[in-house]
Design a protein around this motif. Structure first.
Motif, PDB file in Angstrom:
ATOM      1  N   ASN A 412      52.401 -47.793  23.539  1.00 40.57           N
ATOM      2  CA  ASN A 412      53.165 -46.558  23.727  1.00 40.57           C
ATOM      3  C   ASN A 412      52.689 -45.459  22.774  1.00 40.57           C
ATOM      4  OD1 ASN A 412      54.830 -47.380  25.833  1.00 40.57           O
ATOM      5  ND2 ASN A 412      56.366 -48.265  24.460  1.00 40.57           N
ATOM      6  N   GLU A 413      52.392 -45.850  21.531  1.00 35.39           N
ATOM      7  CA  GLU A 413      51.870 -44.892  20.559  1.00 35.39           C
ATOM      8  C   GLU A 413      50.527 -44.328  21.018  1.00 35.39           C
ATOM      9  OE1 GLU A 413      52.959 -43.678  17.452  1.00 35.39           O
ATOM     10  OE2 GLU A 413      54.899 -44.397  18.180  1.00 35.39           O
ATOM     11  N   ALA A 414      49.663 -45.194  21.554  1.00 33.95           N
ATOM     12  CA  ALA A 414      48.344 -44.755  22.013  1.00 33.95           C
ATOM     13  C   ALA A 414      48.464 -43.791  23.186  1.00 33.95           C
ATOM     14  CB  ALA A 414      47.505 -45.973  22.399  1.00 33.95           C
ATOM     15  N   VAL A 415      49.355 -44.089  24.126  1.00 32.58           N
ATOM     16  CA  VAL A 415      49.555 -43.190  25.272  1.00 32.58           C
ATOM     17  C   VAL A 415      50.050 -41.832  24.787  1.00 32.58           C
ATOM     18  CG1 VAL A 415      50.940 -42.799  27.345  1.00 32.58           C
ATOM     19  CG2 VAL A 415      49.950 -45.055  26.933  1.00 32.58           C
ATOM     20  N   GLY A 416      50.940 -41.828  23.777  1.00 33.05           N
ATOM     21  CA  GLY A 416      51.429 -40.574  23.229  1.00 33.05           C
ATOM     22  C   GLY A 416      50.330 -39.750  22.579  1.00 33.05           C
ATOM     23  N   LEU A 417      49.399 -40.405  21.881  1.00 36.12           N
ATOM     24  CA  LEU A 417      48.289 -39.694  21.250  1.00 36.12           C
ATOM     25  C   LEU A 417      47.370 -39.037  22.278  1.00 36.12           C
ATOM     26  CD1 LEU A 417      47.273 -42.237  18.439  1.00 36.12           C
ATOM     27  CD2 LEU A 417      48.134 -39.920  18.083  1.00 36.12           C
ATOM     28  N   LEU A 446      53.497 -49.118  31.504  1.00 36.02           N
ATOM     29  CA  LEU A 446      52.229 -48.388  31.472  1.00 36.02           C
ATOM     30  C   LEU A 446      51.892 -47.807  32.845  1.00 36.02           C
ATOM     31  CD1 LEU A 446      50.272 -47.986  29.048  1.00 36.02           C
ATOM     32  CD2 LEU A 446      52.028 -49.718  28.677  1.00 36.02           C
ATOM     33  N   LYS A 447      52.233 -48.522  33.902  1.00 42.68           N
ATOM     34  CA  LYS A 447      51.983 -48.020  35.252  1.00 42.68           C
ATOM     35  C   LYS A 447      52.745 -46.719  35.492  1.00 42.68           C
ATOM     36  CE  LYS A 447      52.101 -49.496  40.107  1.00 42.68           C
ATOM     37  NZ  LYS A 447      52.488 -50.590  41.044  1.00 42.68           N
ATOM     38  N   THR A 448      54.000 -46.686  35.035  1.00 44.18           N
ATOM     39  CA  THR A 448      54.804 -45.468  35.180  1.00 44.18           C
ATOM     40  C   THR A 448      54.218 -44.326  34.352  1.00 44.18           C
ATOM     41  OG1 THR A 448      56.776 -46.821  35.532  1.00 44.18           O
ATOM     42  CG2 THR A 448      57.121 -44.508  34.938  1.00 44.18           C
ATOM     43  N   HIS A 449      53.817 -44.618  33.108  1.00 43.11           N
ATOM     44  CA  HIS A 449      53.207 -43.610  32.239  1.00 43.11           C
ATOM     45  C   HIS A 449      51.975 -42.988  32.900  1.00 43.11           C
ATOM     46  CE1 HIS A 449      55.690 -43.675  28.783  1.00 43.11           C
ATOM     47  NE2 HIS A 449      55.391 -44.907  28.381  1.00 43.11           N
TER      48      HIS A 449
END
Length: 750
Positions: A412-417, A446-449
């Motif tokens: 989640n942190e990586a997706v935010g970055l 992750l699929k939703t993100h």
């Protein structure tokens, strides 16, 4: 001691024991290779580098030349564990068929039990190193009028039919298959054909492969003059109309035929000594720019799926001037306690090399995780020399293997970055050796993100270390994230595999690839579900099944590094001589299994089972067994046995041996929680323990501690001095009992 070290020691003992074999005046048995100098002895000289067969010797007294019996001093005791004597090889043939990015290998050979007396017998062990990402496809054996073969059956069938745990095959170490041939008489010849698949490596516009074909000198037969015949047949079929050029080869091949997209070579010769190097070669497809096409084929009558087969391929071409996308990279690295030792050190070394390969204009960050997060920076940093040096120093200080495993938080942190990237490919590189309980939830999240991301969503590439992580979770996550998946089961391969994996994923030249052929189809199924990007270091190949009719030509659409659109014309080609069902069945089984795990679909499990049995490739829901073929005599005996079938219910007419550990499993959450050291280079505990417990049916959790198997296992581990003391104590008690008995008989009347 590691499994490969135990095996190497057994071979070394076998070579010493083989000196008892008198070869006549012509030739003595070749001396074993010298161990490596230094504090530790290397096991490499004794591990097979080509398909080999060994005599399994428990009783050293049976070792002798079956043709020239000689006086041998009597040997007391037994070999425990058994010694392995390499058998002499009479002839060998190699067939390699390359289909797109896969190679199918078949080795046929003849070995002789030259080291056992004629009136004695022993088990023989076949060991096959399968090369890059190898997977066994089947074994056929002929010996002494008997025939054996491997077969894939449903796991439940094995549980129901077997009343004992008989194991004689599996994986000695990753990509090294072994199989035991029971009770072969001295002097017998064993004819074996073994088939496996390997992955072709693509780099700089060329395909490379190395097939294990390096035989040691000590398997050369006795005699001054002996005709040794080697034969190699190579067939390259890429399924396209582009010209194929052979670039390099280790053996002198003679071209037999050449057509569009096809090459055939042959090497056949009488040799003085067997091949002492691997058979390796490389070839290229003549095209500067990227190109693609679609292959179609109708199903066979025996196919369980009667839909049309198709494959879409895109090749990057050999034009090195094609510009790759800039990358914004977040490395998400598992530093839990189970990564301690070689795994964490090799990952750190590979990551340092990968950082140095980042190009000017790239950005990166590093998130190390166990039960907590440890970030190199709070934002993406430019890939400058100073920043990379600081990152390497940070890794040296912070990559300390300890604590538990939490994968969701760092992802989640990586997706935010990577939420605000522009004009670049956002990349997440996950490396882990553990399994966690919320893996399906991670995939859904992750699929939703990714679905809610911008024009170019973050790519997720996954890398599994060892046997405890759920590789199907990692495959599913990479499929959802349009990334690359890879794994290393051997500590020595971690660094090389990670570097190649990173190079492949970070060299994108066409992103957001789409093909509008699905609008022409009534129904389709495609593997993987989401079309990945085209990398300059890896062809893009997807395949599937469909109902409907394709047009004659189609276009693939994508985005180039300058953010402009590109279109690739693809010709639809109906093919009859290209075995699509063979080329992609392994990929289909893997990705279908990942989908079955993710969706928990019983229907998909059944589909994988049918496909696995039809193709003879083991899966998570099937197992491989080694069977003896029935002869005419066996058939006649069966008719007699039918009269007494009730009396012999459950017995097996023919030998059936389980080939274990042919599936990777769905991870081990318990081992991850308890931070067991990462399993590398060694097989897991037999996956048949559940089968054994169900089949035996005589031991519950308490009674099992006192049952025969455990009693025998316990006795085998007792100290010699303790056994002597116990024997003396039992003898003394027996004498005392006899004395009391005599006293009763002689003086009882008083």
């Amino acid at each position: 001691m590691a499994v490969d070290e135990v095996f190497a020691t057994a071979v070394e003992d076998g070579l010493k024991l083989a000196k008892r074999v008198y070869a006549g005046k012509e030739r003595q048995f070749a001396a074993p290779p010298r161990p490596a100098t230094g504090m530790e002895r290397s096991s490499e000289p004794f591990l097979p580098t080509a398909p080999m067969v060994y005599a399994v010797i428990s009783d050293p007294a049976i070792v002798d030349n079956p043709d020239i019996p000689s006086y041998q001093p009597h040997v007391y005791g037994a070999c425990d564990p058994p010694a392995l004597i390499p058998l002499q090889m009479g002839d060998v043939g190699l067939e390699v068929e390359c289909l797109l990015d896969a190679a199918f290998v078949a080795v046929s050979g003849r070995w002789r039990v030259h080291c056992v007396m004629r009136n004695k017998s022993c088990d023989c062990r076949l060991v096959v190193p399968m090369g890059e990402q190898g997977s066994i496809l089947g074994v056929e054996v002929e010996v002494g009028g008997r025939s054996y073969y491997t077969q894939v059956i449903e796991l439940e069938d094995y549980i129901m039919e077997n009343t004992a745990k008989i194991e004689g095959g599996g994986l000695l170490k990753p990509q090294m298959f072994f199989l035991t041939i029971p009770q072969v008489n001295g002097g017998s010849e064993i004819s074996i054909k073994v088939r496996w698949s390997q992955k072709l490596i693509y780099k700089d516009g060329q395909f490379f492969i190395a097939v294990p074909f390096n035989f040691p000198e000590y398997i050369t037969p006795f005699g001054k003059v002996f005709s040794k015949r080697e034969k190699i047949h190579l067939n390259v079929n890429i399924g396209t109309e582009k010209e194929v050029m052979l670039q390099t080869t280790s053996h002198p091949l003679k071209e037999k035929s050449r057509q569009a997209g096809k090459l055939t070579f042959l090497y056949e010769a009488d040799v003085e000594s067997w091949s002492n190097k691997d058979f390796d070669f490389s070839f290229s497809i003549c095209s500067d720019d990227f190109f693609g096409g679609i292959l179609l084929k109708s199903p066979t009558t025996h196919d369980v799926d009667q839909r049309e087969m198709f494959s879409l391929y895109l090749f990057p071409g050999s034009n090195q001037k094609t510009k790759a996308f800039k990358n914004e990279v977040v490395f998400v690295i598992d530093i839990s306690g189970s990564m301690k030792g070689k795994p964490i050190e090799n990952v750190k070394s590979a990551l340092s090399t990968s950082l140095l390969e980042l190009r000017p204009g790239d950005y990166f960050d590093i998130i190390a995780f166990n039960a907590e997060l440890h970030s190199f920076s709070s934002c993406l940093e430019p890939a400058t020399a100073d920043t990379i040096e600081n990152a390497i120093q940070w890794m040296n200080n912070n990559f300390v293997a300890e604590g538990g495993t939490d994968i969701m938080h760092p992802l989640n942190e990586a997706v935010g970055l990577l939420s605000s990237t522009k004009n670049s490919i956002p990349q997440i590189f996950l490396i882990t050796d553990g399994a966690v309980e919320n893996e399906r939830n991670i995939c859904h999240t992750l699929k939703t993100h990714l679905e809610n991301s911008g024009s170019i969503s973050p790519r997720i590439s996954t890398f599994g270390v060892g046997s405890y992580c759920n590789h199907y979770f990692l495959k599913m996550l990479a499929s959802i994230g349009r990334g690359q998946y890879d794994a290393a089961y051997d500590s020595d391969l971690i660094e090389m595999c990670i570097q190649r994996w990173f190079h492949r994923a970070s060299s994108t030249i066409v992103a957001n690839v789409t093909v509008d052929f699905f609008s022409y189809l009534d129904e389709f199924e495609v593997y993987p579900i989401h079309i990945p990007d085209l990398s300059g270091q890896c062809p893009l190949i997807i395949s599937g099944r469909c109902y409907g009719k394709f047009p004659e030509t189609l276009q693939a659409k994508g985005i180039l590094a300058d953010m402009s659109d590109t279109f690739i014309d693809m010709k639809v080609q109906n093919t009859k001589d290209f075995p699509l069902e063979k080329a992609f069945v392994n990929q289909h089984i893997d990705l279908l299994t990942a989908q079955a795990w993710f969706s928990e679909s019983k229907q998909l499990k059944e589909k994988v089972t049918k496909l696995s049995i039809q193709s003879s490739i083991p899966s998570e829901y099937t197992c491989m067994v080694f069977l003896q073929k029935e002869t005419e005599k066996d058939e006649s005996l069966k008719k007699v046995k039918k009269r007494d079938s009730r009396k012999h219910a459950g017995s097996k007419d023919n030998l059936l041996i389980l080939v274990r550990d042919m599936a990777i499993g769905f991870g081990d959450i318990t081992a991850t929680i308890e931070n067991h050291p990462t399993v590398l280079g060694e097989p897991k505990e037999p996956a048949t323990s559940l089968v054994y417990n169900k089949a035996i049916g005589c031991c519950n959790r308490i009674a099992y501690c006192c049952c025969c198997p455990c009693f025998i296992k316990t006795c085998s581990r007792l100290n010699d001095q303790l056994v002597i003391v116990m024997t003396q104590l039992c003898t003394a008690l027996s004498c005392l009992a006899c004395s009391e008995c005599c006293t009763e008989l002689c003086f009882g009347s008083d």
